[in-house]
Design a protein around this motif. Sequence first.
Motif, PDB file in Angstrom:
ATOM      1  N   CYS A  39      -6.133 118.796 -15.694  1.00 50.00           N
ATOM      2  CA  CYS A  39      -4.713 119.345 -15.705  1.00 50.00           C
ATOM      3  C   CYS A  39      -3.581 118.756 -16.247  1.00 50.00           C
ATOM      4  O   CYS A  39      -2.470 119.203 -16.744  1.00 50.00           O
ATOM      5  N   SER A  40      -3.913 117.509 -16.361  1.00 51.94           N
ATOM      6  CA  SER A  40      -2.678 116.675 -16.854  1.00 51.94           C
ATOM      7  C   SER A  40      -2.674 116.731 -18.539  1.00 51.94           C
ATOM      8  O   SER A  40      -1.526 116.344 -19.137  1.00 51.94           O
ATOM      9  N   LEU A  41      -3.688 116.842 -19.014  1.00 53.00           N
ATOM     10  CA  LEU A  41      -3.765 116.992 -20.699  1.00 53.00           C
ATOM     11  C   LEU A  41      -2.731 118.064 -21.254  1.00 53.00           C
ATOM     12  O   LEU A  41      -2.050 117.518 -21.949  1.00 53.00           O
ATOM     13  N   PRO A  42      -2.844 119.236 -20.758  1.00 54.58           N
ATOM     14  CA  PRO A  42      -1.956 120.105 -21.510  1.00 54.58           C
ATOM     15  C   PRO A  42      -0.393 119.864 -21.165  1.00 54.58           C
ATOM     16  O   PRO A  42       0.347 120.065 -22.138  1.00 54.58           O
ATOM     17  N   ILE A  43      -0.112 119.139 -20.021  1.00 51.59           N
ATOM     18  CA  ILE A  43       1.305 118.740 -19.644  1.00 51.59           C
ATOM     19  C   ILE A  43       1.771 117.645 -20.692  1.00 51.59           C
ATOM     20  O   ILE A  43       2.841 117.878 -21.346  1.00 51.59           O
ATOM     21  N   ILE A  44       0.896 116.697 -20.789  1.00 60.47           N
ATOM     22  CA  ILE A  44       1.371 115.659 -21.943  1.00 60.47           C
ATOM     23  C   ILE A  44       1.293 116.254 -23.213  1.00 60.47           C
ATOM     24  O   ILE A  44       2.170 115.793 -24.142  1.00 60.47           O
ATOM     25  N   ALA A  45       0.290 117.175 -23.700  1.00 57.04           N
ATOM     26  CA  ALA A  45       0.208 117.663 -24.917  1.00 57.04           C
ATOM     27  C   ALA A  45       1.564 118.355 -25.240  1.00 57.04           C
ATOM     28  O   ALA A  45       2.149 118.375 -26.375  1.00 57.04           O
ATOM     29  N   ILE A  46       1.814 119.302 -24.372  1.00 55.29           N
ATOM     30  CA  ILE A  46       2.994 120.361 -24.910  1.00 55.29           C
ATOM     31  C   ILE A  46       4.278 119.164 -24.909  1.00 55.29           C
ATOM     32  O   ILE A  46       5.160 119.520 -25.666  1.00 55.29           O
ATOM     33  N   ALA A  47       4.362 118.304 -23.716  1.00 53.41           N
ATOM     34  CA  ALA A  47       5.595 117.522 -23.848  1.00 53.41           C
ATOM     35  C   ALA A  47       5.600 116.644 -25.183  1.00 53.41           C
ATOM     36  O   ALA A  47       6.831 116.632 -25.866  1.00 53.41           O
ATOM     37  N   PHE A  48       4.503 116.240 -25.680  1.00 56.42           N
ATOM     38  CA  PHE A  48       4.241 115.584 -26.877  1.00 56.42           C
ATOM     39  C   PHE A  48       4.709 116.364 -28.148  1.00 56.42           C
ATOM     40  O   PHE A  48       5.603 116.168 -28.832  1.00 56.42           O
ATOM     41  N   GLY A  64       8.480 117.239 -28.212  1.00 56.80           N
ATOM     42  CA  GLY A  64       9.351 116.020 -28.315  1.00 56.80           C
ATOM     43  C   GLY A  64      10.108 115.710 -27.066  1.00 56.80           C
ATOM     44  O   GLY A  64      10.985 115.161 -27.262  1.00 56.80           O
ATOM     45  N   VAL A  65       9.599 116.016 -25.917  1.00 54.76           N
ATOM     46  CA  VAL A  65      10.451 115.725 -24.655  1.00 54.76           C
ATOM     47  C   VAL A  65       9.377 114.811 -23.978  1.00 54.76           C
ATOM     48  O   VAL A  65       9.865 114.781 -22.686  1.00 54.76           O
ATOM     49  N   LEU A  66       8.469 114.123 -24.213  1.00 57.38           N
ATOM     50  CA  LEU A  66       7.518 113.410 -23.457  1.00 57.38           C
ATOM     51  C   LEU A  66       8.333 112.082 -22.906  1.00 57.38           C
ATOM     52  O   LEU A  66       8.193 112.012 -21.684  1.00 57.38           O
ATOM     53  N   ARG A  67       9.434 111.638 -23.660  1.00 61.03           N
ATOM     54  CA  ARG A  67      10.289 110.428 -23.367  1.00 61.03           C
ATOM     55  C   ARG A  67      11.032 111.091 -22.150  1.00 61.03           C
ATOM     56  O   ARG A  67      11.323 110.378 -20.826  1.00 61.03           O
ATOM     57  N   SER A  68      11.549 112.262 -22.171  1.00 61.67           N
ATOM     58  CA  SER A  68      12.573 112.660 -21.181  1.00 61.67           C
ATOM     59  C   SER A  68      11.643 113.047 -20.016  1.00 61.67           C
ATOM     60  O   SER A  68      12.372 112.758 -18.872  1.00 61.67           O
ATOM     61  N   LEU A  69      10.245 113.624 -20.039  1.00 59.14           N
ATOM     62  CA  LEU A  69       9.714 113.785 -18.936  1.00 59.14           C
ATOM     63  C   LEU A  69       9.447 112.838 -18.191  1.00 59.14           C
ATOM     64  O   LEU A  69       9.620 112.684 -16.865  1.00 59.14           O
ATOM     65  N   ALA A 125       5.516 117.226 -12.776  1.00 56.30           N
ATOM     66  CA  ALA A 125       5.800 116.952 -14.277  1.00 56.30           C
ATOM     67  C   ALA A 125       5.698 118.681 -14.670  1.00 56.30           C
ATOM     68  O   ALA A 125       6.423 118.818 -15.955  1.00 56.30           O
ATOM     69  N   ALA A 126       4.912 119.413 -14.436  1.00 57.58           N
ATOM     70  CA  ALA A 126       4.763 120.765 -14.639  1.00 57.58           C
ATOM     71  C   ALA A 126       6.283 121.399 -14.631  1.00 57.58           C
ATOM     72  O   ALA A 126       6.531 122.004 -15.616  1.00 57.58           O
ATOM     73  N   SER A 127       6.696 121.408 -13.424  1.00 51.46           N
ATOM     74  CA  SER A 127       8.126 121.754 -13.252  1.00 51.46           C
ATOM     75  C   SER A 127       8.994 121.172 -14.009  1.00 51.46           C
ATOM     76  O   SER A 127       9.939 121.656 -14.599  1.00 51.46           O
ATOM     77  N   MET A 128       9.187 120.116 -14.107  1.00 58.92           N
ATOM     78  CA  MET A 128      10.047 119.316 -15.036  1.00 58.92           C
ATOM     79  C   MET A 128       9.987 119.722 -16.347  1.00 58.92           C
ATOM     80  O   MET A 128      11.080 119.787 -17.107  1.00 58.92           O
ATOM     81  N   LEU A 129       8.664 119.582 -16.880  1.00 63.25           N
ATOM     82  CA  LEU A 129       8.493 120.210 -18.339  1.00 63.25           C
ATOM     83  C   LEU A 129       9.212 121.470 -18.558  1.00 63.25           C
ATOM     84  O   LEU A 129       9.719 122.033 -19.540  1.00 63.25           O
ATOM     85  N   PHE A 130       8.781 122.793 -17.598  1.00 66.06           N
ATOM     86  CA  PHE A 130       9.572 123.747 -17.618  1.00 66.06           C
ATOM     87  C   PHE A 130      10.931 123.736 -17.879  1.00 66.06           C
ATOM     88  O   PHE A 130      11.686 124.462 -18.761  1.00 66.06           O
ATOM     89  N   THR A 131      11.618 122.974 -16.927  1.00 66.79           N
ATOM     90  CA  THR A 131      13.183 122.755 -17.139  1.00 66.79           C
ATOM     91  C   THR A 131      13.637 122.238 -18.252  1.00 66.79           C
ATOM     92  O   THR A 131      14.643 122.690 -18.898  1.00 66.79           O
ATOM     93  N   LEU A 132      12.782 121.421 -19.049  1.00 63.15           N
ATOM     94  CA  LEU A 132      13.209 120.678 -20.275  1.00 63.15           C
ATOM     95  C   LEU A 132      12.999 121.846 -21.148  1.00 63.15           C
ATOM     96  O   LEU A 132      13.656 121.717 -22.173  1.00 63.15           O
ATOM     97  N   LEU A 133      11.921 122.807 -21.453  1.00 61.37           N
ATOM     98  CA  LEU A 133      11.796 123.647 -22.252  1.00 61.37           C
ATOM     99  C   LEU A 133      12.662 124.931 -22.230  1.00 61.37           C
ATOM    100  O   LEU A 133      12.774 125.663 -23.267  1.00 61.37           O
ATOM    101  N   VAL A 134      13.051 125.313 -21.143  1.00 62.17           N
ATOM    102  CA  VAL A 134      13.597 126.654 -20.616  1.00 62.17           C
ATOM    103  C   VAL A 134      14.899 126.382 -19.983  1.00 62.17           C
ATOM    104  O   VAL A 134      15.009 125.761 -18.950  1.00 62.17           O
ATOM    105  N   SER A 135      15.720 126.924 -20.506  1.00 56.29           N
ATOM    106  CA  SER A 135      17.288 126.830 -19.888  1.00 56.29           C
ATOM    107  C   SER A 135      17.114 127.677 -18.810  1.00 56.29           C
ATOM    108  O   SER A 135      16.534 128.880 -18.628  1.00 56.29           O
ATOM    109  N   ILE A 136      18.223 127.276 -17.872  1.00 52.80           N
ATOM    110  CA  ILE A 136      18.128 128.065 -16.607  1.00 52.80           C
ATOM    111  C   ILE A 136      18.562 129.725 -16.889  1.00 52.80           C
ATOM    112  O   ILE A 136      18.081 130.349 -16.055  1.00 52.80           O
ATOM    113  N   GLY A 137      19.425 129.791 -17.609  1.00 54.64           N
ATOM    114  CA  GLY A 137      19.733 131.251 -18.183  1.00 54.64           C
ATOM    115  C   GLY A 137      18.778 131.930 -18.398  1.00 54.64           C
ATOM    116  O   GLY A 137      18.610 133.420 -18.013  1.00 54.64           O
TER     117      GLY A 137
END
Length: 184
Positions: free
Chosen positions: A45-54, A57-62, A118-130
């Motif tokens: 389950c952790s691999l897709p989260i890491i792969a998408i973040a990488f 380009g948001v892995l460091r922010s995550l 991590a999954a929730s934070m990745l969502f917020t990094l990739l999708v604006s609240i609007g």
Amino acid sequence: MPSHRHISAPRDDTPRPVDPRAALFLLVLTITAVLTTSPVGLAGCSLPIIAIAFARGVLRSLLRKLRIILPMVVAIMLLMLLRAAEGERFFAVAGLDIARDGLETAVLLGLRLLLVAAASMLFTLLVSIGDAVTALQRLRVPATVIAVTWLTERFLTLLTGDAQRMMEAVQARSAALSFPRRVT
């Protein structure tokens, strides 16, 4: 003889925007998998989260955002560890018996909490609240749920900013205290 060179348009390496509905579906799917999978499956389950973040380009922010919630996760793990003192005694610390089952339960709970965060934070990094609110409206989610989601995101954004400012203030003060005093 004229030279024919192939002229290509400059490549645009900026990632395309993420479809909020697809991201929301993947978020729910990931959280469901994290909460229902076996302990061995948590690594999967952790691999897709890491792969998408990488890839985005948001892995460091995550990782920076996860660092903020890590103390809370550790505290919850300790509470779970102390609560589940039944079973085979693993070791004792300061008069408290730590059971092997309690240790396994606490570690699994901590990993699950970190992966959901991590999954929730990745969502917020990739999708604006609007975009997320618009996607929820299109999916016919009740307005109350959308309002709570928006307020929660806004509140967490404010708390994260405050936490960051406090950490910077502590670092600045400790740097000021580490300089030797001059005697005049």
